[in-house]
Design a protein around this motif. Structure first.
Motif, PDB file in Angstrom:
ATOM      1  N   PHE A 258       0.836  -1.200   0.000  1.00  0.00           N
ATOM      2  CA  PHE A 258       0.000   0.000   0.000  1.00  0.00           C
ATOM      3  C   PHE A 258       0.869   1.247   0.000  1.00  0.00           C
ATOM      4  N   SER A 259       0.326   2.305  -0.546  1.00  0.00           N
ATOM      5  CA  SER A 259       1.044   3.586  -0.562  1.00  0.00           C
ATOM      6  C   SER A 259       1.054   4.201   0.840  1.00  0.00           C
ATOM      7  N   THR A 260       1.862   5.231   0.998  1.00  0.00           N
ATOM      8  CA  THR A 260       1.988   5.875   2.312  1.00  0.00           C
ATOM      9  C   THR A 260       0.653   6.413   2.807  1.00  0.00           C
ATOM     10  N   TRP A 261      -0.099   7.083   1.907  1.00  0.00           N
ATOM     11  CA  TRP A 261      -1.371   7.667   2.341  1.00  0.00           C
ATOM     12  C   TRP A 261      -2.386   6.576   2.691  1.00  0.00           C
ATOM     13  N   GLN A 262      -2.314   5.436   1.988  1.00  0.00           N
ATOM     14  CA  GLN A 262      -3.208   4.322   2.310  1.00  0.00           C
ATOM     15  C   GLN A 262      -2.869   3.730   3.684  1.00  0.00           C
ATOM     16  N   MET A 263      -1.568   3.655   3.998  1.00  0.00           N
ATOM     17  CA  MET A 263      -1.148   3.154   5.306  1.00  0.00           C
ATOM     18  C   MET A 263      -1.580   4.101   6.419  1.00  0.00           C
ATOM     19  N   ILE A 264      -1.468   5.402   6.142  1.00  0.00           N
ATOM     20  CA  ILE A 264      -1.928   6.382   7.130  1.00  0.00           C
ATOM     21  C   ILE A 264      -3.426   6.216   7.365  1.00  0.00           C
ATOM     22  N   LEU A 265      -4.164   5.992   6.282  1.00  0.00           N
ATOM     23  CA  LEU A 265      -5.612   5.805   6.380  1.00  0.00           C
ATOM     24  C   LEU A 265      -5.948   4.542   7.187  1.00  0.00           C
ATOM     25  N   ILE A 266      -5.226   3.459   6.915  1.00  0.00           N
ATOM     26  CA  ILE A 266      -5.466   2.202   7.634  1.00  0.00           C
ATOM     27  C   ILE A 266      -5.192   2.372   9.122  1.00  0.00           C
ATOM     28  N   ASN A 267      -4.045   2.958   9.449  1.00  0.00           N
ATOM     29  CA  ASN A 267      -3.674   3.135  10.855  1.00  0.00           C
ATOM     30  C   ASN A 267      -4.596   4.113  11.576  1.00  0.00           C
ATOM     31  N   THR A 268      -4.980   5.171  10.871  1.00  0.00           N
ATOM     32  CA  THR A 268      -5.880   6.157  11.466  1.00  0.00           C
ATOM     33  C   THR A 268      -7.265   5.569  11.685  1.00  0.00           C
ATOM     34  N   SER A 269      -7.727   4.758  10.729  1.00  0.00           N
ATOM     35  CA  SER A 269      -9.060   4.166  10.846  1.00  0.00           C
ATOM     36  C   SER A 269      -9.153   3.249  12.060  1.00  0.00           C
ATOM     37  N   TYR A 270      -8.040   2.577  12.390  1.00  0.00           N
ATOM     38  CA  TYR A 270      -8.035   1.717  13.574  1.00  0.00           C
ATOM     39  C   TYR A 270      -8.226   2.563  14.835  1.00  0.00           C
ATOM     40  N   ILE A 271      -7.531   3.692  14.896  1.00  0.00           N
ATOM     41  CA  ILE A 271      -7.641   4.577  16.057  1.00  0.00           C
ATOM     42  C   ILE A 271      -9.049   5.156  16.168  1.00  0.00           C
ATOM     43  N   ILE A 272      -9.616   5.551  15.019  1.00  0.00           N
ATOM     44  CA  ILE A 272     -10.969   6.112  15.013  1.00  0.00           C
ATOM     45  C   ILE A 272     -11.985   5.063  15.446  1.00  0.00           C
ATOM     46  N   ALA A 273     -11.841   3.844  14.912  1.00  0.00           N
ATOM     47  CA  ALA A 273     -12.754   2.762  15.285  1.00  0.00           C
ATOM     48  C   ALA A 273     -12.680   2.478  16.785  1.00  0.00           C
ATOM     49  N   ALA A 274     -11.458   2.476  17.315  1.00  0.00           N
ATOM     50  CA  ALA A 274     -11.278   2.251  18.760  1.00  0.00           C
ATOM     51  C   ALA A 274     -11.936   3.367  19.565  1.00  0.00           C
ATOM     52  N   ALA A 275     -11.779   4.607  19.091  1.00  0.00           N
ATOM     53  CA  ALA A 275     -12.364   5.756  19.794  1.00  0.00           C
ATOM     54  C   ALA A 275     -13.884   5.703  19.794  1.00  0.00           C
ATOM     55  N   ILE A 276     -14.467   5.098  18.758  1.00  0.00           N
ATOM     56  CA  ILE A 276     -15.930   4.993  18.668  1.00  0.00           C
ATOM     57  C   ILE A 276     -16.457   3.821  19.494  1.00  0.00           C
ATOM     58  N   PHE A 277     -15.823   2.660  19.334  1.00  0.00           N
ATOM     59  CA  PHE A 277     -16.382   1.442  19.922  1.00  0.00           C
ATOM     60  C   PHE A 277     -16.019   1.232  21.388  1.00  0.00           C
ATOM     61  N   ILE A 278     -14.842   1.676  21.817  1.00  0.00           N
ATOM     62  CA  ILE A 278     -14.448   1.453  23.214  1.00  0.00           C
ATOM     63  C   ILE A 278     -15.418   2.117  24.194  1.00  0.00           C
ATOM     64  N   PRO A 279     -15.842   3.378  23.979  1.00  0.00           N
ATOM     65  CA  PRO A 279     -16.827   3.961  24.905  1.00  0.00           C
ATOM     66  C   PRO A 279     -18.156   3.219  24.911  1.00  0.00           C
ATOM     67  N   ILE A 280     -18.587   2.724  23.738  1.00  0.00           N
ATOM     68  CA  ILE A 280     -19.842   1.962  23.665  1.00  0.00           C
ATOM     69  C   ILE A 280     -19.720   0.673  24.464  1.00  0.00           C
ATOM     70  N   ILE A 281     -18.600  -0.025  24.271  1.00  0.00           N
ATOM     71  CA  ILE A 281     -18.364  -1.273  24.997  1.00  0.00           C
ATOM     72  C   ILE A 281     -18.258  -1.002  26.493  1.00  0.00           C
ATOM     73  N   ARG A 282     -17.559   0.075  26.836  1.00  0.00           N
ATOM     74  CA  ARG A 282     -17.379   0.441  28.250  1.00  0.00           C
ATOM     75  C   ARG A 282     -18.726   0.709  28.926  1.00  0.00           C
ATOM     76  N   LYS A 283     -19.616   1.383  28.207  1.00  0.00           N
ATOM     77  CA  LYS A 283     -20.940   1.669  28.751  1.00  0.00           C
ATOM     78  C   LYS A 283     -21.718   0.379  29.008  1.00  0.00           C
ATOM     79  N   SER A 284     -21.654  -0.552  28.063  1.00  0.00           N
ATOM     80  CA  SER A 284     -22.344  -1.838  28.226  1.00  0.00           C
ATOM     81  C   SER A 284     -21.767  -2.627  29.392  1.00  0.00           C
ATOM     82  N   VAL A 285     -20.445  -2.594  29.520  1.00  0.00           N
ATOM     83  CA  VAL A 285     -19.776  -3.302  30.616  1.00  0.00           C
ATOM     84  C   VAL A 285     -20.193  -2.720  31.962  1.00  0.00           C
ATOM     85  N   LYS A 286     -20.219  -1.377  32.050  1.00  0.00           N
ATOM     86  CA  LYS A 286     -20.631  -0.726  33.292  1.00  0.00           C
ATOM     87  C   LYS A 286     -22.050  -1.119  33.672  1.00  0.00           C
ATOM     88  N   GLN A 287     -22.921  -1.229  32.654  1.00  0.00           N
ATOM     89  CA  GLN A 287     -24.307  -1.614  32.928  1.00  0.00           C
ATOM     90  C   GLN A 287     -24.376  -3.038  33.475  1.00  0.00           C
TER      91      GLN A 287
END
Length: 201
Positions: A151-180
């Protein structure tokens, strides 16, 4: 769910004399505790379904679409898949442990088994889950050197960034369910202790 439980506690305080003297009323209270327990089990089955889907998708991806060749990448895939598989096994163990807690007998004698189960789930949602997420994340980033060959550099940046964004979205949702779930387990313990206290008074 919380309103239902608060209503249950108000009814307990209002009708405790009736509950003490009428087996049918006690049965109603036990049924409510059982219902709470069932909700935690449903939560765990939901976790298993989500984790299994994720495991299958990732496995198929690395088998058919992006079969990695380098040792470092294969170790990374192993960490990702192994972490998910371990979490699935833990959820099955949790369900087995939960089903072994005898609501009817324990509520009249002790809450110790429920407390032990509560502490077990807290450990799973605490250090064990953190370790699994770390292993998964390390595994993900161990694959990136080989991916960078294709993959090109910009594609790698996109892949790595998307992982961080996905984690930022799903971790709070999972955390809320766990707390419940943890809150629900704590409420079960409190209600059982109240039933025991009123039963022996």
């Amino acid at each position: 769910m919380n309103n239902e439980f608060d209503d249950l506690q108000r009814k307990w305080q209002k009708n405790k004399e009736q509950i003490r003297n009428e087996p049918m009323a006690m049965d109603t209270m036990l049924a409510a505790v059982t219902k709470k327990k069932a909700s935690t089990i449903r939560f765990q089955y939901g976790n298993i379904v989500v984790l299994l889907i994720t495991l299958v998708v990732i496995s198929l991806f690395f088998y058919y679409i992006a079969p990695v060749q380098q040792i470092l990448s294969r170790i990374g895939v192993g960490l990702m898949i192994g972490g998910l598989f371990l979490r699935i096994i833990i959820e099955f163990i949790s369900i087995i442990k939960s089903k072994k807690v005898d609501i009817v007998n324990n509520v009249l004698s002790t809450t110790q088994e429920t407390i032990n189960y509560y502490n077990f789930r807290k450990r799973i949602h605490g250090p064990i889950t953190v370790i699994i997420i770390l292993l998964y994340t390390i595994g993900f980033y161990m694959i990136t050197p080989e991916f960078s060959l294709y993959f090109s550099t910009w594609q790698m940046i996109l892949i790595n960034t998307s992982y961080i964004i996905a984690a930022a979205i799903f971790i709070p949702i999972i955390r809320k369910s766990v707390k419940q779930e943890v809150k629900t387990l704590h409420e079960i313990i409190e209600l059982k202790e109240k039933i025991i206290a009123e039963s022996v008074s």
